[in-house]
Design an enzyme around this catalytic site. Structure first.
Site, PDB file in Angstrom:
ATOM      1  N   GLU A 167       0.857  -1.189   0.000  1.00  0.00           N
ATOM      2  CA  GLU A 167       0.000   0.000   0.000  1.00  0.00           C
ATOM      3  C   GLU A 167       0.890   1.235   0.000  1.00  0.00           C
ATOM      4  O   GLU A 167       1.875   1.296   0.740  1.00  0.00           O
ATOM      5  CB  GLU A 167      -0.913   0.006   1.224  1.00  0.00           C
ATOM      6  CG  GLU A 167      -1.753   1.269   1.382  1.00  0.00           C
ATOM      7  CD  GLU A 167      -2.648   1.237   2.612  1.00  0.00           C
ATOM      8  OE1 GLU A 167      -3.032   2.330   3.081  1.00  0.00           O
ATOM      9  OE2 GLU A 167      -2.959   0.134   3.125  1.00  0.00           O
ATOM     10  N   GLU A 172      -2.941  11.532   3.219  1.00  0.00           N
ATOM     11  CA  GLU A 172      -4.029  11.340   4.176  1.00  0.00           C
ATOM     12  C   GLU A 172      -4.050  12.536   5.113  1.00  0.00           C
ATOM     13  O   GLU A 172      -3.004  13.108   5.433  1.00  0.00           O
ATOM     14  CB  GLU A 172      -3.846  10.066   4.995  1.00  0.00           C
ATOM     15  CG  GLU A 172      -3.945   8.782   4.204  1.00  0.00           C
ATOM     16  CD  GLU A 172      -3.808   7.568   5.095  1.00  0.00           C
ATOM     17  OE1 GLU A 172      -4.824   6.885   5.313  1.00  0.00           O
ATOM     18  OE2 GLU A 172      -2.697   7.319   5.584  1.00  0.00           O
TER      19      GLU A 172
END
Length: 418
Positions: A167, A172
């Site tokens: 990932e 974020e």
């Protein structure tokens, strides 16, 4: 000082007639690097756009289904999130001004979530069924939302076997940290709270939600570098993993979403303002100049070169081993899209075969998996679809020995210097 946080994420990859499940678990605040810490980490100039969406279209229209699909559901997504992800234009639609708007709303819509009747709806878009890519610059210009309990993200997954497939979190943010964005890697042995990443603070003290910013990674075979508005704030290489596996040499797909609640961001409270929207100006994937150059030799068994037989650029021409001679038939480029090219054609597994002994040739570049190659730290050139290595047939170092794919065995006839 930053404190450990808990984040868990499940990625359900939905398409008509098919489903792929991936799970992501939370990162800890890994050691950050400042740009000056690594002089080798220079911005790599993007060369050519491979894929993009500028979100042109009339107001209220949904995103282009040839580029984006939806994850749908309210099972908490492994994070105890509160929203139900829909495919409604109430949650994801064009604004008519060249933007995609992903909106989290306080509403149930009649949906059931893991905790009962849903309190929120939102959207999560992904390219798992429409576009995957190995290496390049992945970037988006985004104006993020910002309020307690809201969690926008732009990120990538390498498949449904998490964390083994990897990932890459490009950006974020959580509402309680308006001036901070995060970039993180998750892989086997460094997932969850062991995720390896860093944060970036707003240089002018203004919350990121106040304006558009460009969030990007440059992903090369042996490095991933993060940027905000062109400013590098982190670079990771296999050396950062402490001997753990670097799982970033195969195709990944992109995801954009706005979550509500969860272990890491916390939950909406009396200060939370709804609805909240993430506005996306564009998403773009480009090749990287540092992955290509003007072309060079690929050497293998007995120091000989990977060579296009007879310097013939016709589709189907065998790729062989031959004495190095500096000809164009031996000048290979890697433009950053997972291909290896010579004479204007791509290194190709004949008929997209996956069996041991399948011939390797050149063919017109077409973007299919038979033309995708990764170069490992062990000097293997691997076709990920077949999970086989580029191999000199019969371990024969004679000129004009053809190449093939074969189960990776570590022999000298499968070792290449790129």
């Amino acid at each position: 000082m930053r404190f450990p946080r808990s984040r868990f994420r499940v990625a359900a990859l939905l398409a008509a007639g098919a489903a792929l499940l991936g799970t992501a678990v939370l990162q800890s605040p890994a050691d950050a690097r400042t740009p000056g810490d690594d002089a080798a980490a220079q911005a790599m100039a993007p060369q050519a756009t491979i894929w993009e969406d500028n979100f042109d279209g009339p107001s209220g229209q949904g995103p282009d289904q040839s580029k984006w699909r939806f994850d749908i559901g309210g099972g908490g997504w492994g994070n105890n999130e509160r929203q139900y992800y829909t495919n409604s234009t109430r949650n994801a639609a064009l604004d008519g001004g060249g933007n995609l708007v992903i909106t989290a709303r306080r509403e149930s819509g009649g949906f059931q979530c893991h905790y009962g009747t849903c309190e929120y709806t939102s959207a999560r878009l992904l390219t798992a069924q429409t576009f995957t890519q190995t290496y390049g610059r992945f970037e988006a210009r985004i104006k993020i939302p910002g309020t307690q309990g809201v969690w926008p993200a732009f990120w990538m997954l390498g498949g449904g076997n998490w964390p083994t497939d990897g990932e890459i979190d490009i950006m974020e943010n959580i509402g309680r940290e308006p001036n901070t964005v995060h970039g993180t890697l998750h892989g086997p042995g460094y997932s969850g709270e062991g995720g390896i990443g860093a944060s970036y603070q707003s240089p002018n003290g203004q919350p990121f939600r106040n304006d558009f910013h460009t969030y990007a990674v440059d992903w090369a075979p042996d490095s991933i570098t993060w940027y905000v508005d062109g400013v590098q704030f982190q670079r990771r290489t296999p050396a950062d993993l402490g001997g753990r596996q670097w799982v970033y040499n195969h195709p990944f797909f992109m995801i954009m979403n706005v979550a509500v609640g969860g272990y890491w961001p916390g939950y909406p409270d009396g200060s939370t303002v709804m609805p909240q929207s993430m506005v996306v100006d564009y998403v773009r994937v480009s090749t990287l100049g540092s992955s290509g150059g003007g072309g060079g030799q690929i050497t293998g068994l007995a120091g000989k070169c990977l060579d296009v037989a007879g310097a013939n650029a016709a589709d189907g021409t065998t790729v062989q081993l031959y004495d190095c001679n500096g000809s164009n038939a031996q000048k290979w480029t890697r433009p950053g899209d997972g291909t290896i090219r010579a004479l204007g054609k791509c290194l190709d597994v004949a008929n997209a075969g996956v069996a041991d002994g399948t011939r390797v040739q050149i063919a017109t570049c077409n973007g299919n998996a038979a033309q995708q190659w990764t170069y490992s730290g062990a000097r293997d050139l691997v076709n990920p679809r077949a999970n086989k290595c580029l191999d000199v047939t019969g371990n024969n170092a004679a000129n004009a020995t053809p190449t093939q794919i074969w189960t990776c065995g570590g022999g000298a006839n499968q070792k290449w210097t790129v």
